[in-house]
Design an enzyme around this catalytic site. Structure first.
Site: not given
Length: 119
Positions: A8-10
């Site tokens: 979920a982390c860019s």
């Protein structure tokens, strides 16, 4: 090499994209699903040359609930920090790349990813 990510982390997605673009061979570890234990965290911290408070996401709700911003940042408190990271892996800064040469890097920038690739 291995990269610890939260999908979920860019920043994690960006690091994986760069590794792919460079044709790197690596293993993905979704560290929220497969969290590191205390001993593994100690090893990675040594490889990073950092202390546990250096890789702690103190703005996360869990860190605020634990009052981590107020915890001492000194050798005597190191075990407390490591235990908290092992129990609450969401608090670990990401992504972390462990390189084949025994080093590691917090790969939040393209430069840091390229640094890991050059090892």
């Amino acid at each position: 090499m291995e990269i610890w990510i939260n999908p979920a982390c860019s920043k994690c997605r960006s690091a994986v994209k760069l590794l792919d673009a460079e044709g790197a061979e690596y293993t993905v570890r979704r560290y929220l699903e497969d969290p590191p234990g205390e001993e593994e965290l100690r090893e990675v911290l040594e490889r990073l040359g950092l202390e546990p408070w250096d890789i702690t996401r103190t703005q996360e709700a869990e860190a605020k609930e634990l009052g981590m911003k107020e915890w001492p940042r000194e050798p005597g408190a190191r075990d407390r920090w490591i235990a908290a990271l092992a129990r609450h892996p969401r608090l670990i800064q990401r992504p972390i790349i462990t390189a084949d040469d025994g080093t590691a890097v917090v790969a939040r920038t393209d430069e840091a990813v390229r640094d890991a690739l050059s090892r």
